[in-house]
Design a protein around this motif. Structure first.
Motif, PDB file in Angstrom:
ATOM      1  N   GLN A 184       0.804  -1.226   0.000  1.00 40.54           N
ATOM      2  CA  GLN A 184       0.000   0.000   0.000  1.00 40.54           C
ATOM      3  C   GLN A 184       0.835   1.273   0.000  1.00 40.54           C
ATOM      4  OE1 GLN A 184      -1.997  -1.105   3.458  1.00 40.54           O
ATOM      5  NE2 GLN A 184      -3.511  -2.330   2.392  1.00 40.54           N
ATOM      6  N   VAL A 189       0.041   3.689  -2.793  1.00 39.58           N
ATOM      7  CA  VAL A 189      -1.272   4.316  -2.553  1.00 39.58           C
ATOM      8  C   VAL A 189      -1.123   5.469  -1.561  1.00 39.58           C
ATOM      9  CG1 VAL A 189      -3.537   3.938  -1.501  1.00 39.58           C
ATOM     10  CG2 VAL A 189      -2.594   2.242  -3.068  1.00 39.58           C
ATOM     11  N   LEU A 190      -0.407   5.212  -0.487  1.00 39.91           N
ATOM     12  CA  LEU A 190      -0.240   6.237   0.551  1.00 39.91           C
ATOM     13  C   LEU A 190       0.578   7.415   0.038  1.00 39.91           C
ATOM     14  CD1 LEU A 190       0.426   3.902   3.606  1.00 39.91           C
ATOM     15  CD2 LEU A 190      -1.665   5.132   3.054  1.00 39.91           C
ATOM     16  N   ALA A 223      -1.587   9.473  -2.279  1.00 44.25           N
ATOM     17  CA  ALA A 223      -2.611  10.178  -1.483  1.00 44.25           C
ATOM     18  C   ALA A 223      -1.994  11.368  -0.748  1.00 44.25           C
ATOM     19  CB  ALA A 223      -3.259   9.209  -0.492  1.00 44.25           C
ATOM     20  N   GLY A 253      -5.357   8.412  -4.252  1.00 45.63           N
ATOM     21  CA  GLY A 253      -4.816   7.200  -3.648  1.00 45.63           C
ATOM     22  C   GLY A 253      -5.559   5.957  -4.110  1.00 45.63           C
ATOM     23  N   ALA A 254      -6.891   6.053  -4.160  1.00 38.07           N
ATOM     24  CA  ALA A 254      -7.685   4.903  -4.596  1.00 38.07           C
ATOM     25  C   ALA A 254      -7.422   4.570  -6.066  1.00 38.07           C
ATOM     26  CB  ALA A 254      -9.175   5.182  -4.371  1.00 38.07           C
ATOM     27  N   GLY A 262      -4.368   2.701  -6.383  1.00 39.04           N
ATOM     28  CA  GLY A 262      -4.610   1.298  -6.054  1.00 39.04           C
ATOM     29  C   GLY A 262      -5.137   0.526  -7.251  1.00 39.04           C
ATOM     30  N   VAL A 263      -5.953   1.174  -8.087  1.00 38.80           N
ATOM     31  CA  VAL A 263      -6.469   0.524  -9.295  1.00 38.80           C
ATOM     32  C   VAL A 263      -5.331   0.257 -10.274  1.00 38.80           C
ATOM     33  CG1 VAL A 263      -7.991   0.797 -11.295  1.00 38.80           C
ATOM     34  CG2 VAL A 263      -8.730   1.596  -9.044  1.00 38.80           C
ATOM     35  N   LEU A 264      -4.441   1.237 -10.421  1.00 36.14           N
ATOM     36  CA  LEU A 264      -3.341   1.111 -11.385  1.00 36.14           C
ATOM     37  C   LEU A 264      -2.263   0.152 -10.900  1.00 36.14           C
ATOM     38  CD1 LEU A 264      -3.027   4.897 -12.329  1.00 36.14           C
ATOM     39  CD2 LEU A 264      -4.231   3.093 -13.564  1.00 36.14           C
ATOM     40  N   ARG A 313      -1.616  -3.014 -10.038  1.00 32.72           N
ATOM     41  CA  ARG A 313      -2.232  -4.349 -10.138  1.00 32.72           C
ATOM     42  C   ARG A 313      -1.611  -5.358  -9.174  1.00 32.72           C
ATOM     43  NH1 ARG A 313      -5.406  -5.723 -14.371  1.00 32.72           N
ATOM     44  NH2 ARG A 313      -5.905  -4.074 -15.837  1.00 32.72           N
ATOM     45  N   VAL A 339      -2.613  -3.549  -3.924  1.00 34.99           N
ATOM     46  CA  VAL A 339      -3.702  -3.685  -2.971  1.00 34.99           C
ATOM     47  C   VAL A 339      -4.723  -4.723  -3.408  1.00 34.99           C
ATOM     48  CG1 VAL A 339      -5.547  -2.450  -1.820  1.00 34.99           C
ATOM     49  CG2 VAL A 339      -3.411  -1.285  -2.364  1.00 34.99           C
ATOM     50  N   ARG A 340      -5.027  -5.629  -2.497  1.00 32.66           N
ATOM     51  CA  ARG A 340      -6.156  -6.549  -2.680  1.00 32.66           C
ATOM     52  C   ARG A 340      -7.176  -6.197  -1.616  1.00 32.66           C
ATOM     53  NH1 ARG A 340      -4.397  -6.826  -6.906  1.00 32.66           N
ATOM     54  NH2 ARG A 340      -3.516  -8.603  -8.019  1.00 32.66           N
ATOM     55  N   ASP A 341      -8.081  -7.093  -1.355  1.00 32.26           N
ATOM     56  CA  ASP A 341      -9.153  -6.769  -0.424  1.00 32.26           C
ATOM     57  C   ASP A 341      -8.683  -6.463   0.987  1.00 32.26           C
ATOM     58  OD1 ASP A 341     -11.160  -6.670  -2.109  1.00 32.26           O
ATOM     59  OD2 ASP A 341     -12.013  -8.628  -1.659  1.00 32.26           O
ATOM     60  N   PRO A 380      -6.828  -4.763   3.785  1.00 23.81           N
ATOM     61  CA  PRO A 380      -6.078  -3.517   3.864  1.00 23.81           C
ATOM     62  C   PRO A 380      -4.752  -3.720   4.592  1.00 23.81           C
ATOM     63  CG  PRO A 380      -7.922  -3.455   5.371  1.00 23.81           C
ATOM     64  CD  PRO A 380      -8.005  -4.737   4.618  1.00 23.81           C
TER      65      PRO A 380
END
Lengths: 109, 246
Positions: free
Chosen positions: B200, B203-204, B207, B231-232, B235-237, B239, B242-244, B246
């Protein structure tokens, strides 16, 4: 109580409630694992918490009225240290605030 | 009827939080909320609101940032509709919290009483609930009620105390004021540590950069929304990231 204040609170409060409640009804569990929506939702939590930390700490970093670097460093250090030792969010939070206030008091004294 | 539903969901799984567990988990939030709500109460009296109006804004509107902006709008004499739309727009980030929380809670999670506990799904309550799930707590509605109620009562009580006390109440104890002012950053940092993983970090980072950049360039509210969405999207980009969980 003024009607305009009450009306403003009721209208905005109703929208806040809808923003918080309605999305909880979405059925998202049938989404395929690894899909873009799934990854977006999985990243939302960490992204939101990281954002909220940065947003709440930013005014303290920008605060030119006091010893921001020392007090902020002490508070952040205490949270990191106590969380590593206890793995407790509550204890780490309280320790961080205590350390921050203590550092502020020591520097100001 | 509601209580029997709560009991069955709690007793079936020892990892499911009880109402008291939620109340205990709300303690750091409550300690952080009281001084901020206190400051709101003081500010509300400063712009001419009565104690009842200040408390009404806190218990009906219940959104810290929006409430402070509401004071500025009321004080400046902004038109009613402009004020309403501005404050509604400030709450849009909450649209992200419900799906993220329920996705993490799992398909078996009850939402029967979500209409009630979701009212208390503030930034801090969302973060604390997500942190608890990440540490192995099973989602339960009683836990959410306890968590939300503790925070809500602290917010309302803090407002009432501030509106009653008026300005300068904490002026004699600046170190206490400073420590209380650090409570929410400390809470968010501790929550961040509780959900942190190597995957993550991108992502952080995204963000954080987006939050700082947009806050400095535009406003704090825009910075919050930009940070969460950027940040979200990261997470999409990402791959491999991040999974389910956290």
């Amino acid at each position: 109580m003024r009607l305009e204040v009450l009306a403003l609170a009721l209208i905005v409060g109703a929208c806040n409630w809808a923003f918080r409640y309605v999305p909880t009804r979405a059925n998202l569990h049938e989404l395929p694992s690894g899909s873009p929506v799934t990854r977006f939702l999985a990243a939302t939590g960490p992204a939101a918490i990281g954002t909220l930390f940065v947003a709440s700490a930013l005014p303290l970093v920008n605060d030119r009225s006091g010893p921001a670097t020392l007090t902020l460093g002490t508070g952040v250090g205490a949270v990191l240290l106590i969380y590593a030792a206890t793995r407790s969010v509550a204890v780490a939070t309280l320790a961080g605030a205590l350390a921050y206030g203590g550092a502020f008091w020591l520097v100001a004294a | 009827m509601a209580e029997s539903g709560f009991q069955s969901s709690v007793s079936s799984d020892p990892r499911a939080g009880t109402f008291l567990d939620g109340l205990w988990a709300s303690l750091p939030i409550a300690l952080g909320y009281v001084p901020i709500a206190f400051a709101f109460g003081v500010a509300a009296r400063g712009v001419g609101l009565t104690l009842a109006e200040a408390v009404a804004l806190s218990v009906i509107l219940y959104s810290g940032g929006a409430q402070f902006v509401a004071l500025a709008l009321i004080a400046s004499g902004a038109p009613f509709l402009v004020s309403a739309f501005t404050l509604i727009a400030m709450g849009l980030r909450h649209l992200l919290y419900g799906p993220a929380l329920m996705r993490r809670a799992g398909p078996a999670a009850s939402r029967r009483h979500a209409w009630a506990w979701a009212w208390g799904l503030t930034d801090e309550v969302f973060g604390t609930a997500l942190g608890a799930l990440a540490r192995g707590r099973r989602f339960s509605e009683p836990f959410m009620f306890g968590l939300g109620l503790g925070a809500y009562l602290a917010w309302g009580a803090g407002t009432a105390m501030g509106a009653y006390a008026g300005s300068g109440a904490l002026a004699a104890w600046p170190a206490v004021e400073a420590g209380l002012g650090f409570m929410l950053p400390a809470l968010f940092l501790a929550l961040l540590l509780s959900v942190l993983s190597r995957a993550q970090l991108p992502v952080l980072a995204v963000a954080a950069v987006a939050t700082v950049a947009v806050t400095l360039a535009w406003s704090g509210t825009a910075g919050l929304l930009a940070g969460m969405i950027a940040g979200a999207v990261a997470g999409v980009l990402n791959r491999k990231g991040v999974r389910d969980a956290p």
